[in-house]
Design a protein around this motif. Structure first.
Motif, PDB file in Angstrom:
ATOM      1  N   UNK A   1       0.846  -1.199   0.000  1.00 49.43           N
ATOM      2  CA  UNK A   1       0.000   0.000   0.000  1.00 49.43           C
ATOM      3  C   UNK A   1       0.879   1.245   0.000  1.00 49.43           C
ATOM      4  N   UNK A   2       0.495   2.207  -0.820  1.00 50.29           N
ATOM      5  CA  UNK A   2       1.266   3.444  -0.916  1.00 50.29           C
ATOM      6  C   UNK A   2       1.181   4.277   0.347  1.00 50.29           C
ATOM      7  N   UNK A   3       2.116   5.243   0.528  1.00 50.14           N
ATOM      8  CA  UNK A   3       2.216   5.996   1.774  1.00 50.14           C
ATOM      9  C   UNK A   3       1.454   7.315   1.800  1.00 50.14           C
ATOM     10  N   UNK A   4       0.623   7.606   0.783  1.00 49.37           N
ATOM     11  CA  UNK A   4      -0.088   8.883   0.745  1.00 49.37           C
ATOM     12  C   UNK A   4      -1.580   8.653   0.948  1.00 49.37           C
ATOM     13  N   UNK A   5      -2.165   9.425   1.871  1.00 47.48           N
ATOM     14  CA  UNK A   5      -3.614   9.470   2.059  1.00 47.48           C
ATOM     15  C   UNK A   5      -4.077  10.854   1.658  1.00 47.48           C
ATOM     16  N   UNK A   6      -5.033  10.912   0.733  1.00 49.39           N
ATOM     17  CA  UNK A   6      -5.511  12.201   0.236  1.00 49.39           C
ATOM     18  C   UNK A   6      -7.020  12.293   0.366  1.00 49.39           C
ATOM     19  N   UNK A   7      -7.583  13.379  -0.179  1.00 57.91           N
ATOM     20  CA  UNK A   7      -9.029  13.595  -0.104  1.00 57.91           C
ATOM     21  C   UNK A   7      -9.571  13.860  -1.507  1.00 57.91           C
ATOM     22  N   UNK A   8     -10.888  13.899  -1.616  1.00 54.04           N
ATOM     23  CA  UNK A   8     -11.553  14.304  -2.855  1.00 54.04           C
ATOM     24  C   UNK A   8     -12.503  15.444  -2.511  1.00 54.04           C
ATOM     25  N   UNK A   9     -12.854  16.225  -3.532  1.00 48.88           N
ATOM     26  CA  UNK A   9     -13.580  17.459  -3.269  1.00 48.88           C
ATOM     27  C   UNK A   9     -15.069  17.253  -3.046  1.00 48.88           C
ATOM     28  N   UNK A  10     -15.678  16.349  -3.823  1.00 46.84           N
ATOM     29  CA  UNK A  10     -17.138  16.310  -3.850  1.00 46.84           C
ATOM     30  C   UNK A  10     -17.764  15.049  -3.323  1.00 46.84           C
ATOM     31  N   UNK A  11     -19.022  14.834  -3.733  1.00 47.13           N
ATOM     32  CA  UNK A  11     -19.798  13.683  -3.275  1.00 47.13           C
ATOM     33  C   UNK A  11     -19.740  12.530  -4.271  1.00 47.13           C
ATOM     34  N   UNK A  12     -19.022  12.734  -5.362  1.00 51.12           N
ATOM     35  CA  UNK A  12     -18.729  11.667  -6.317  1.00 51.12           C
ATOM     36  C   UNK A  12     -17.339  11.939  -6.878  1.00 51.12           C
ATOM     37  N   UNK A  13     -16.803  11.009  -7.640  1.00 51.60           N
ATOM     38  CA  UNK A  13     -15.423  11.125  -8.111  1.00 51.60           C
ATOM     39  C   UNK A  13     -15.350  11.832  -9.458  1.00 51.60           C
ATOM     40  N   UNK A  27      -2.299   5.261  -1.066  1.00 50.59           N
ATOM     41  CA  UNK A  27      -2.762   4.069  -0.359  1.00 50.59           C
ATOM     42  C   UNK A  27      -3.941   4.331   0.551  1.00 50.59           C
ATOM     43  N   UNK A  28      -4.407   5.600   0.595  1.00 49.43           N
ATOM     44  CA  UNK A  28      -5.503   5.900   1.504  1.00 49.43           C
ATOM     45  C   UNK A  28      -6.299   7.108   1.070  1.00 49.43           C
ATOM     46  N   UNK A  29      -7.509   7.217   1.607  1.00 48.17           N
ATOM     47  CA  UNK A  29      -8.373   8.366   1.354  1.00 48.17           C
ATOM     48  C   UNK A  29      -9.121   8.713   2.633  1.00 48.17           C
ATOM     49  N   UNK A  30      -9.238  10.009   2.902  1.00 49.11           N
ATOM     50  CA  UNK A  30      -9.970  10.471   4.079  1.00 49.11           C
ATOM     51  C   UNK A  30     -11.174  11.293   3.642  1.00 49.11           C
ATOM     52  N   UNK A  31     -12.309  11.030   4.295  1.00 45.30           N
ATOM     53  CA  UNK A  31     -13.534  11.767   4.002  1.00 45.30           C
ATOM     54  C   UNK A  31     -13.674  12.983   4.911  1.00 45.30           C
ATOM     55  N   UNK A  55      -6.965  -1.525  -6.146  1.00 47.02           N
ATOM     56  CA  UNK A  55      -5.929  -2.061  -5.256  1.00 47.02           C
ATOM     57  C   UNK A  55      -6.428  -1.861  -3.831  1.00 47.02           C
ATOM     58  N   UNK A  56      -5.818  -2.501  -2.842  1.00 47.52           N
ATOM     59  CA  UNK A  56      -6.234  -2.239  -1.456  1.00 47.52           C
ATOM     60  C   UNK A  56      -6.023  -0.767  -1.108  1.00 47.52           C
ATOM     61  N   UNK A  57      -7.051  -0.128  -0.577  1.00 45.43           N
ATOM     62  CA  UNK A  57      -6.945   1.282  -0.197  1.00 45.43           C
ATOM     63  C   UNK A  57      -7.646   1.481   1.145  1.00 45.43           C
ATOM     64  N   UNK A  58      -7.007   2.197   2.040  1.00 40.51           N
ATOM     65  CA  UNK A  58      -7.521   2.437   3.387  1.00 40.51           C
ATOM     66  C   UNK A  58      -8.394   3.683   3.361  1.00 40.51           C
ATOM     67  N   UNK A  59      -9.676   3.531   3.710  1.00 42.80           N
ATOM     68  CA  UNK A  59     -10.596   4.671   3.745  1.00 42.80           C
ATOM     69  C   UNK A  59     -10.851   5.042   5.204  1.00 42.80           C
ATOM     70  N   UNK A  60     -10.690   6.339   5.506  1.00 40.96           N
ATOM     71  CA  UNK A  60     -10.737   6.812   6.893  1.00 40.96           C
ATOM     72  C   UNK A  60     -11.633   8.041   7.006  1.00 40.96           C
ATOM     73  N   UNK A  61     -11.978   8.367   8.241  1.00 39.70           N
ATOM     74  CA  UNK A  61     -12.759   9.565   8.534  1.00 39.70           C
ATOM     75  C   UNK A  61     -12.482   9.960   9.986  1.00 39.70           C
ATOM     76  N   UNK A  62     -12.572  11.256  10.275  1.00 44.01           N
ATOM     77  CA  UNK A  62     -12.533  11.727  11.666  1.00 44.01           C
ATOM     78  C   UNK A  62     -13.960  11.727  12.189  1.00 44.01           C
ATOM     79  N   UNK A  63     -14.301  10.734  12.990  1.00 41.51           N
ATOM     80  CA  UNK A  63     -15.678  10.568  13.457  1.00 41.51           C
ATOM     81  C   UNK A  63     -15.619  10.225  14.947  1.00 41.51           C
TER      82      UNK A  63
END
Length: 339
Positions: A1-13, A27-31, A55-63
């Protein structure tokens, strides 16, 4: 898994989102709240992300609950962890049960929309920090440890890994690292005897799966902010405390990260210090610059650590059937009764 977790702007890609998710360093995405409309929509977006990444990707959120809860309409309202002590009338047994059930409720709902982890619990002490405040369980380190352990037990019971933050403690410095660079001038002895205690105790019990360091400088320990400090992350966290889980950087777009330079310098310094995954949020240009130009790499060891945070596939845990889950019913009933 890659070492970067990023975000996306909207409610779809967007098409750019899809291309970036396929980058080998990602390797990751945060909502964030801006990504959320409804439980069904965020579950669909999670699925879109996994398909696009391929690929395997870690999806995270601050909740965490309280004021840090990204999804609200349709989700259960989780109390701020600092409110549990009052809700329980200072009964530690009840407070621990509330912490555990809060974690179960949060984790089941987050996982039901195909998200792997919430960045929780906060292990900071509720002292003078406005940005921490009632996000922390208590003002006393030992109570923080007890309540956080109960919370982690709840996470683990339903299959979510725990991320403790903000190592070694952000609660005893006033400045907010989102907009400033906090400097905690206390002695090493005081920091280690107070703020570090919950981290040390829970790491010692093998409870913590991942940690996020604070964008704080402790001059009596090291001249670098913790997330960029080889001494803090390697000598203290890995060697002295024996932590072998994932180290996330805190968001590298925060002002507290600016001490080491621009986005490329921040990413390189965080990885060199020992962070397994680098959070690059709310700055797409900076993120692209890092992906294109930073001297960072995918680590086999870091990748194996990150894979352990992925939730286990569970066809029975989805939003449409969540209300039939007995653990969810019990947790929801208890938390509602104290609201």
């Amino acid at each position: 898994m890659g070492p970067v977790m990023l975000d996306v702007q909207g409610t779809s890609l967007s098409q750019e989102d899809k291309e970036i998710l396929q980058h080998p360093l990602v390797g990751g995405l945060i909502f964030f709240t801006r990504n959320y409309q409804s439980p069904e929509q965020i579950a669909d977006l999670s699925q879109q992300i996994r398909v696009a990444a391929n690929k395997p990707i870690l999806i995270a959120v601050d909740h965490e609950g309280g004021r840090v809860q990204r999804f609200r309409d349709g989700f259960s309202l989780i109390p701020a962890m600092g409110k549990l002590w009052q809700m329980s009338a200072q009964n530690i047994t009840l407070a621990k049960e509330l912490a555990k059930q809060s974690a179960i409720l949060m984790a089941l709902e987050v996982q039901a929309v195909d998200i792997d982890i919430s960045f929780a619990p906060v292990l900071d002490i509720n002292n003078i920090s406005d940005v921490i405040g009632d996000r922390a369980f208590h003002q006393q380190p030992d109570y923080v440890s007890e309540l956080a352990e109960a919370f982690i037990n709840g996470l683990h019971q339903v299959g979510m890994k725990a991320t403790g933050k903000h190592f070694p403690g952000h609660g005893s410095v006033k400045a907010d690292s989102h907009i400033d660079l906090p400097i905690d001038t206390r002695s090493r002895a005081e920091i280690f005897q107070q703020d570090l205690t919950p981290f040390k105790q829970l790491i010692g019990k093998g409870k913590v799966d991942a940690l996020m360091p604070a964008h704080v400088i402790f001059p009596d320990v090291d001249s670098q902010a913790v997330g960029f400090s080889h001494y803090w992350l390697q000598n203290i966290l890995r060697e002295q405390l024996g932590f072998n889980g994932v180290i996330f950087s805190d968001d590298l777009s925060m002002q507290g990260a600016a001490s080491v330079g621009g986005y490329i310098e921040r990413a390189e310094a965080a990885q060199a210090a020992g962070c397994d995954m680098l959070l690059l949020c709310n700055n797409r240009d900076g993120c692209v610059d890092v992906l294109d130009n930073a001297n960072i790499s995918t680590s086999l060891v870091g990748g194996e650590r990150l894979k352990k945070l992925l939730k286990m596939p569970d066809k029975n845990n989805n939003w449409s059937t969540l209300s039939e889950n007995l653990a969810w019913q019990q947790a929801s009933k208890l938390i509602k009764s104290y609201r």
